[in-house]
Design an enzyme around this catalytic site. Structure first.
Site, PDB file in Angstrom:
ATOM      1  N   PRO A 100       2.744   0.509  10.128  1.00  0.00           N
ATOM      2  CA  PRO A 100       3.178  -0.565  10.422  1.00  0.00           C
ATOM      3  C   PRO A 100       2.069  -1.949  10.246  1.00  0.00           C
ATOM      4  CG  PRO A 100       2.692   0.250  12.661  1.00  0.00           C
ATOM      5  CD  PRO A 100       2.428   1.315  11.551  1.00  0.00           C
ATOM      6  N   GLY A 101       2.715  -2.904   9.539  1.00  0.00           N
ATOM      7  CA  GLY A 101       2.089  -4.091   9.539  1.00  0.00           C
ATOM      8  C   GLY A 101       2.754  -5.341  10.336  1.00  0.00           C
ATOM      9  N   ARG A 105       4.231 -17.401   2.203  1.00  0.00           N
ATOM     10  CA  ARG A 105       5.552 -16.682   2.287  1.00  0.00           C
ATOM     11  C   ARG A 105       6.610 -17.464   1.711  1.00  0.00           C
ATOM     12  NH1 ARG A 105       7.616 -14.214   5.868  1.00  0.00           N
ATOM     13  NH2 ARG A 105       7.975 -12.550   4.566  1.00  0.00           N
ATOM     14  N   CYS A 138      -0.100 -29.919  -4.413  1.00  0.00           N
ATOM     15  CA  CYS A 138       0.187 -30.497  -5.718  1.00  0.00           C
ATOM     16  C   CYS A 138       1.130 -29.405  -6.456  1.00  0.00           C
ATOM     17  CB  CYS A 138      -0.608 -30.963  -6.397  1.00  0.00           C
ATOM     18  SG  CYS A 138      -1.415 -32.439  -5.759  1.00  0.00           S
TER      19      CYS A 138
HETATM   20  N1  LLP Z   1       2.035   0.815   3.809  1.00  0.00           N
HETATM   21  C1  LLP Z   1       1.961   0.541   2.375  1.00  0.00           C
HETATM   22  C2  LLP Z   1       1.667   1.747   1.619  1.00  0.00           C
HETATM   23  C3  LLP Z   1       2.370  -0.786   2.091  1.00  0.00           C
HETATM   24  O1  LLP Z   1       2.415  -1.357   0.810  1.00  0.00           O
HETATM   25  C4  LLP Z   1       2.907  -1.944   3.070  1.00  0.00           C
HETATM   26  C5  LLP Z   1       3.061  -3.285   2.496  1.00  0.00           C
HETATM   27  C6  LLP Z   1       2.742  -1.401   4.489  1.00  0.00           C
HETATM   28  C7  LLP Z   1       2.338  -0.071   4.649  1.00  0.00           C
HETATM   29  C8  LLP Z   1       3.001  -2.333   5.682  1.00  0.00           C
HETATM   30  O2  LLP Z   1       4.212  -2.865   5.637  1.00  0.00           O
HETATM   31  P1  LLP Z   1       4.822  -3.763   6.759  1.00  0.00           P
HETATM   32  O3  LLP Z   1       4.929  -2.752   7.786  1.00  0.00           O
HETATM   33  O4  LLP Z   1       4.076  -4.900   6.908  1.00  0.00           O
HETATM   34  O5  LLP Z   1       6.058  -4.336   6.014  1.00  0.00           O
HETATM   35  N2  LLP Z   1       3.383 -10.254   1.653  1.00  0.00           N
HETATM   36  C9  LLP Z   1       4.586  -9.670   1.823  1.00  0.00           C
HETATM   37  C10 LLP Z   1       4.662  -8.277   2.213  1.00  0.00           C
HETATM   38  C11 LLP Z   1       3.903  -7.211   1.227  1.00  0.00           C
HETATM   39  C12 LLP Z   1       3.747  -5.838   1.808  1.00  0.00           C
HETATM   40  C13 LLP Z   1       2.840  -4.964   0.894  1.00  0.00           C
HETATM   41  N3  LLP Z   1       2.829  -3.784   1.509  1.00  0.00           N
HETATM   42  C14 LLP Z   1       5.184 -10.433   2.684  1.00  0.00           C
HETATM   43  O6  LLP Z   1       4.766 -11.591   2.976  1.00  0.00           O
HETATM   44  O7  LLP Z   1       6.330 -10.403   3.057  1.00  0.00           O
END
Ligand code: LLP
Length: 413
Positions: A274-275, A312, A342
């Site tokens: 999780p991120g 975002r 800009c």
């Molecule tokens: N594991 C892998 C292999 C991933 O590619 C990602 C995110 C995560 C875990 C974590 O995902 P999460 O739990 O955070 O959804 N910048 C974008 C999100 C890009 C996510 C990339 N990969 C945004 O701001 O929405």
């Protein structure tokens, strides 16, 4: 649940009034809540109960050392995608043996550093990458533990820019090719199969795509085990969504139930990545209103945070709540909140109904803890924001605001 709360009309992070931080550190500034980070980590972990699992926080969401240190202290591991992220994990005191390494373009130097550090798993995304990892393993006289990241070809039903599990995506190995690759890997002396991995996308708000993908992947895991591959870890990726406005993502409990049901009977040690779910609603971006501007078409509010600080909205048409730090009364009007950059896409909040903000007032972009600071840039030669961690009544700067001379560090005129 998070710890950004109103007290007597003033927005607080835990016990600290946010205007006090803005006055002291300036704006734009990211502020994180340690209590919220801790709570989110615990809630997700507890939802998995007694099932063996490891939470590998996805560093890309927010890589500040203080956040990494906090999760390491709670027993967390890490999901990394570069040598730079590995270095951050080590710098923060994180455990390499609880770290998994994903990404379609790992260099051999990055693989070497990670293997030497003793990471738990390389999540391999192509046949050629597996060969490169094998070469690195043989060079170091070790077998690199790997999991293939398979692409289950499931539509995650999220924004197309953050969807990764479809056939057309660059991520993972086609599902149908996985068995042959594990079989081929048996002959390689520099690698050892240790798990299986998938990740279908980010900001997932429905359980059904997760269930569909994981059911497929769990079936493959069982098949591979039966064929004699010594797998121990099933990495289910990240992706659990959060509420920015009115989304209703699965709760941690529903999420855990979905994962546990789909992977039941595999006997695997689960790895979760999780991120956003851990950090997204644990952070806000403070900003100050610079000017107002009325055109025949619109009310614009110009703030001192721009798309370089929080990309975002520009990149994914994402919605972040926009709140005054001190509650205001009055008639609401519709405004677009824009930054100083800009670019026409430098619109941070579109068509919001607000009591018309005044120059000098302080506001917060909400739910900005994930993919905020970690995606910030110096575009338009703007120094990146400061970062602050609040813990109860206390707070401290966990990253200084960049100075003007930081902008040309390493350059030669
Ligand atoms: N594991 C892998 C292999 C991933 O590619 C990602 C995110 C995560 C875990 C974590 O995902 P999460 O739990 O955070 O959804 N910048 C974008 C999100 C890009 C996510 C990339 N990969 C945004 O701001 O929405």
């Amino acid at each position: 649940m998070n710890h950004f709360i109103w007290r007597k009309g003033v927005l607080h992070a835990e016990g600290v009034p946010l205007p006090a931080i803005a006055e002291s550190v300036g704006t734009p500034t990211y502020v994180y809540s340690a209590a919220t980070l801790t709570r989110h980590f615990r809630v997700v972990s507890e939802a998995f109960g007694a099932t063996p699992h490891l939470i590998c926080y996805s560093v890309k969401a927010n890589s500040n050392l203080a956040i990494l240190r906090l999760f390491a202290g709670l027993g967390g591991g890490f999901d990394i995608v570069s040598g730079g992220e590995l270095a951050r994990v080590k710098q923060a005191g994180g455990a390499a043996e609880k770290t998994v390494f994903a990404g379609v373009g790992k260099t051999q130097e990055e693989m070497e550093a990670a293997l030497a550090a003793g990471i738990l798993l390389f999540n391999v995304e192509s046949a050629e990458e597996l060969d490169a990892l094998d070469a690195v393993g043989r060079r170091l006289g070790r077998r690199a533990p790997f999991a293939l990241r398979v692409n289950p070809d499931v539509d995650a039903r999220t924004h197309r820019y953050i969807s990764t599990g479809l056939k057309t995506s660059k991520f993972g190995v086609p599902f149908e090719e996985a068995v042959a690759l594990y079989t081929r890997a048996k002959k390689l002396k520099g690698v050892r199969a240790a798990g299986l991995d998938c990740h279908i996308g980010s900001q997932l708000t429905q359980a059904s795509p997760m269930r569909a993908a994981l059911t497929k992947v769990a079936g493959l895991y069982t098949e591979l085990k039966a064929a004699g591959h010594p797998l121990a870890y099933l990495d289910v990726g990240g992706g659990l969504g959060i509420t920015y406005t009115d989304e209703t993502p699965p709760s941690p409990e529903e999420y855990a139930r979905t994962v546990l049901d789909a992977t039941k009977g595999t006997g695997a040690h689960l790895v979760l990545e999780p991120g956003r779910a851990l950090v997204g609603n644990a952070g806000v971006l403070l900003t100050r209103v610079l000017y107002r501007k009325k055109t025949p078409a619109k009310h614009f509010v110009v703030v001192d945070a721009g798309m370089n600080d929080l990309i975002r909205p520009a990149l994914y048409e994402a919605h972040h709540g926009f709140q005054p730090l001190v509650k205001r009364r009055g008639k609401a009007v519709e405004v677009d909140v824009v930054g100083p950059v800009c670019e026409s896409t430098d619109v941070l909040a579109k068509a919001r109904s607000l009591v018309l903000p005044q120059a000098g007032e302080l506001y917060a972009f909400m739910s900005a803890g994930a993919y905020g600071m970690s995606m910030a840039s110096n575009y338009n030669s703007r120094p990146r924001p400061a970062e602050v961690m609040v813990d109860g009544e206390a707070w401290r700067v966990v990253r200084e605001r960049e100075r003007i001379e930081d902008l040309w560090r390493g350059e030669r005129a």
